[in-house]
Scaffold this active site. Structure first.
Site, mmCIF file in Angstrom:
data_model
loop_
_atom_site.group_PDB
_atom_site.id
_atom_site.type_symbol
_atom_site.label_atom_id
_atom_site.label_comp_id
_atom_site.label_asym_id
_atom_site.label_seq_id
_atom_site.Cartn_x
_atom_site.Cartn_y
_atom_site.Cartn_z
ATOM 1 N N ARG A 93 0.848 -1.201 0.000
ATOM 2 C CA ARG A 93 0.000 0.000 0.000
ATOM 3 C C ARG A 93 0.877 1.242 0.000
ATOM 4 N NH1 ARG A 93 -4.890 1.563 4.210
ATOM 5 N NH2 ARG A 93 -3.330 1.089 5.815
ATOM 6 N N ASP A 115 -4.031 3.801 14.298
ATOM 7 C CA ASP A 115 -3.169 4.270 13.215
ATOM 8 C C ASP A 115 -3.611 5.670 12.829
ATOM 9 O OD1 ASP A 115 -5.454 3.995 11.660
ATOM 10 O OD2 ASP A 115 -4.679 2.372 10.435
#
Length: 560
Positions: free
Chosen positions: A191, A480
């Site tokens: 990613r 996150d």
């Protein structure tokens, strides 16, 4: 002492030529390295790789800039009362039932459990030994984009693709890739950073000699593809990517153009690259089918990126009144109506077009030192994964190796000996725009403890991010960048709409500042911590009149 600078792209190509007018000099577009160079950086930042990155910027950076400007215009429209909806100009794509996406590439047919995590060497080895089907090698929300993390994350991937990844801790413990009980390792899906982020340690110089920060997306994608694509193909998989933060099918079209160009440039068969798009913005939720269509020759599926999706709704409608005010974060579950509408639409859309539907990540994580915390985490994760598997998802995410068995059990029960659930087209699903925007039905309350939790999570996460750690366990939840964004954006919205807690406290800037200082002063400090900087970042992103689109953009520019 810094390593001597590497050759840059302009040093291996023609650098200047004079235009017909004689008034201006034009140059070959190139990249210059402005960051310090550590051990082995020259293996990633080769002259040839930089030439490839320069070509990507020359061809596609302008379109990226235009699409980011389009995002801004759409946000202004939403703030002025215009709700997003399904596009009339692309209705013919949705009506045409004949087209399908390319689907899973080699090694991606069975994705029932994917483990996500940053690309530092220790975490990577743990993921590769976990028994998951896929490792999401995350250079985005689970990685703080320090220059070291960017390049050394590429070195981690470089070494794994070549079968040479290992790590020795400062204490002398050696970590090696052994795979699961059969020796198998997960398929890598990388990613890259989202379109909004830049890479300030690489400077792109265009044909008019204008200098600008490189695109984080193009840097992450380009370096991984350039160095690893052919070896991945030879090894029986391929260059696979998760695409984050997309807000329109036009952004998907840009990625497809990049893929097609890159395959041609590197001599790879057309359609080899496979992408899974994270549907993590409210704008993209209305264009799922069009996103699949634009990427159809390179598309494996869509993912329900739940935390960024919630953040996107708060951000988009933050000034629109009580209709779009959420309660405490912990009350926004996957079973509330607007989240059910979103996930059911995603599964039905994917399976109608032959694409995988991948579920999201539950934030609960086990604690090996506290059996009761672990028991509750496993129960919560089991319920979450059972719901996803029952709804027809083909796989799901976990953030910790100890959760894989729990998630796998639920998907094994639903899938049996089938690799996926593409046969479940969910034709009965019909989702309206109103259902996707039905935030009011969440109900719940804003509480003083919810405000306190947002402050604590935001401040502690940002401090960790500033130290280069992008995935953090806080109070037995995995946090996150996306969950930090929820924390600070909720506070901004509650302040600016004059929300009142269940205890009768009006949430204004003065009260939140008092709570912020209280949390800050109670923190346990250690030498080298960055809580002072984190405090300033948090204030700028949650308490200022202007709302930063992403807290990471300003924090990166100023502090990393």
């Amino acid at each position: 002492m810094n390593t001597p600078p590497l050759a840059t792209a302009d040093q291996v190509s023609t650098t200047t030529s004079t235009t017909n007018t004689g008034s201006f000099a034009t140059i070959e577009p190139h990249l210059e390295i402005t960051g310090d160079l550590g051990p082995r950086y020259e293996e990633i930042l080769t002259p040839e790789a930089l030439v490839f990155l320069a070509e990507l910027h020359d061809r596609f950076a302008g379109t990226r800039h235009d699409l980011l400007a389009t995002r801004l215009r759409k946000r202004v429209d939403a703030a002025n009362g215009r709700d997003p909806g399904f596009l009339t100009e692309t209705a013919h794509i949705r009506r045409d039932l004949t087209w399908r996406v390319a689907g899973a590439g080699p090694g991606l047919t069975d994705r029932r459990v994917e483990i996500t995590g940053p690309t530092d060497r220790k975490m990577a080895i743990n993921a590769l030994n976990s028994g998951a089907k896929v490792w999401l090698a995350d250079q985005e929300d689970a990685t703080s984009p320090t220059w070291a993390n960017v390049v050394e994350g590429q070195l981690t991937l470089f070494d794994q693709v070549r079968g040479q990844l290992s790590f020795e801790s400062p204490e002398g413990k050696v970590y090696a890739v052994t795979g699961d009980s059969t020796g198998a390792t997960p398929t890598i899906v990388m990613r890259p950073r989202g379109w909004q982020l830049v890479e300030k340690n690489l400077t792109f110089v265009d044909r008019a000699n204008r200098r600008m920060n490189a695109s984080g997306s193009l840097v992450d994608f380009g370096l991984y593809l350039f160095h690893n694509a052919k070896l991945l193909i030879e090894g029986g998989s391929g260059p696979y990517f998760y695409l984050p933060k997309l807000e329109s099918h036009l952004e998907a079209r840009l990625w497809d153009d990049i893929f097609s160009h890159s395959e041609d440039r590197l001599g790879i068969e057309y359609g080899t690259i496979r992408a899974t798009v994270l549907i993590e913005t409210i704008q993209a939720a209305f264009e799922m089918e069009e996103i699949l269509y634009e990427l159809r020759d390179h598309c494996a599926g869509l993912n329900a990126g739940r935390w960024d999706y919630i953040f996107s709704i708060i951000k988009t409608f933050r000034t629109r009144g009580s209709r779009f005010v959420f309660p405490d974060r912990k009350q926004i579950t996957m079973t509330v109506p607007f989240m059910r509408a979103y996930t059911e639409l995603l599964v039905s859309t994917c399976h109608r077009r032959g694409a995988h539907a991948i579920g999201g990540m539950s934030a609960f994580i086990p604690n090996r030192r506290d059996p009761e915390v672990t028991r509750r985490a496993l129960e919560a994760v089991a319920a979450d994964k059972k719901r996803e598997a029952t709804d027809g998802f083909d796989g799901t995410w976990v953030a910790h190796p100890d959760l894989i068995a729990t998630a796998l059990a639920e998907f094994d029960r639903a899938l049996g000996d089938q690799p996926n659930q593409l046969h479940r087209t969910r034709d009965e699903v019909s989702v309206t725009a109103a259902e996707l925007l039905d935030v009011a039905s969440v109900g719940g309350q804003i509480t003083a403890s919810g405000v306190h939790d947002n402050i604590t999570i935001g401040l502690r996460y940002i401090e960790s991010w500033l130290r280069g750690v992008g995935a953090v366990a806080i109070d037995n939840l995995m946090e996150d960048a996306a969950t930090a964004e929820i924390s600070r954006s909720q506070l901004w919205q509650w302040i600016h709409l004059g929300s009142v807690t269940a205890e009768g406290i009006r949430i204004d800037e003065t009260w939140v500042e008092e709570q912020l200082v209280e949390v800050y002063e109670a923190l346990e400090r250690t030498p080298g911590d960055r809580f002072d900087d984190a405090l300033e970042v948090f204030r700028a992103s949650a308490l200022e009149p202007e709302f930063p689109t992403f807290l990471t953009v300003g924090a990166y520019a100023r502090y990393l």
